[in-house]
Write a protein that holds these residues in place. Sequence first.
Motif, mmCIF file in Angstrom:
data_model
loop_
_atom_site.group_PDB
_atom_site.id
_atom_site.type_symbol
_atom_site.label_atom_id
_atom_site.label_comp_id
_atom_site.label_asym_id
_atom_site.label_seq_id
_atom_site.Cartn_x
_atom_site.Cartn_y
_atom_site.Cartn_z
ATOM 1 N N VAL A 151 0.838 -1.199 0.000
ATOM 2 C CA VAL A 151 0.000 0.000 0.000
ATOM 3 C C VAL A 151 0.873 1.249 0.000
ATOM 4 O O VAL A 151 1.827 1.354 0.779
ATOM 5 C CB VAL A 151 -0.929 0.027 1.235
ATOM 6 N N MET A 177 -1.825 -1.327 -4.044
ATOM 7 C CA MET A 177 -2.910 -0.346 -3.997
ATOM 8 C C MET A 177 -2.339 1.015 -3.621
ATOM 9 O O MET A 177 -1.706 1.162 -2.573
ATOM 10 C CB MET A 177 -3.980 -0.782 -2.992
ATOM 11 N N PRO A 200 -7.615 -8.946 -6.060
ATOM 12 C CA PRO A 200 -8.393 -7.698 -6.080
ATOM 13 C C PRO A 200 -9.835 -7.903 -5.632
ATOM 14 O O PRO A 200 -10.494 -6.947 -5.201
ATOM 15 C CB PRO A 200 -8.337 -7.265 -7.553
ATOM 16 N N TRP A 203 -10.910 -6.800 -1.912
ATOM 17 C CA TRP A 203 -10.923 -5.402 -1.485
ATOM 18 C C TRP A 203 -11.909 -4.623 -2.345
ATOM 19 O O TRP A 203 -12.077 -4.922 -3.526
ATOM 20 C CB TRP A 203 -9.525 -4.776 -1.611
ATOM 21 N N VAL A 210 -8.336 5.529 -6.104
ATOM 22 C CA VAL A 210 -7.486 4.381 -5.787
ATOM 23 C C VAL A 210 -6.967 3.785 -7.089
ATOM 24 O O VAL A 210 -7.738 3.555 -8.024
ATOM 25 C CB VAL A 210 -8.262 3.300 -5.002
ATOM 26 N N ALA A 212 -4.932 0.459 -8.535
ATOM 27 C CA ALA A 212 -4.519 -0.890 -8.140
ATOM 28 C C ALA A 212 -3.826 -1.578 -9.307
ATOM 29 O O ALA A 212 -4.241 -1.444 -10.461
ATOM 30 C CB ALA A 212 -5.723 -1.704 -7.682
ATOM 31 N N LEU A 221 -10.768 -2.504 -8.705
ATOM 32 C CA LEU A 221 -11.418 -2.855 -7.450
ATOM 33 C C LEU A 221 -12.870 -2.396 -7.531
ATOM 34 O O LEU A 221 -13.153 -1.267 -7.930
ATOM 35 C CB LEU A 221 -10.731 -2.176 -6.264
#
Length: 229
Positions: A151, A177, A200, A203, A210, A212, A221
């Motif tokens: 993250v 992410m 994925p 989440w 966001v 990803a 996501l």
Amino acid sequence: MSRVVLAGGRELDAGTPAGRVLAGCTSVAVVTVAAAFRRPDALMSRIGTWADELALDHAVVSALRRSDALDPDVSGPIAECDGVLVLDGSPAHFVSAVKATPLLEAIVAAQGRGADIVWSGAAAAAVCASMVDDRGGALTVGLGLHDGIVVAAGWENWPRDRRRRLWRMVPESLLFMALESGAAVCSTAEPQVLWSSSSPDDWAVLGGTVEARRGGTTVTLENWQPRMP
């Protein structure tokens, strides 16, 4: 089922998805370790304002250093709350202060009994096995609560060259992410699956921006949908 929420920062701004995520809780424990270098008076005031805006009962777990995190009495209020907010700040300080301590055990235990846990900014990065060090953008050793993800928080502030460098560092087997400030993602999997998952599908986006990626490819996501009673 407990929700694990990873936020990109601005967790004390009730106008953001990250700031609103605990609005349904009865009482919230606010853990200040990562924010140890903020002005204490300003931080306490901001916490109080945030809690008032959401009409939340709250307890501040005022742990600033490892000696605080090692004291079981400091983390005691967490046992009485159905929400835990772990503030943004310094990821390196957070890991060194809480690793293998009663404070971290109390947060994990709260998740186990069904409390919602929000890890924001530095804390969101730190719960991963491979932690993004915001001082240079490299990967280092985190707390290892989530083995399948990486993250990065406050993504809008990352220069393009640092973004590319981090993308190349993240192993292709992991889900990466990147959360802009105020954004938040929420777990959708059971805890026994979540700790090692890089899918994925485990989440969902609560709100905000966001990005990803997995295996060098952008992935999507889904937006979070509350469960029907």
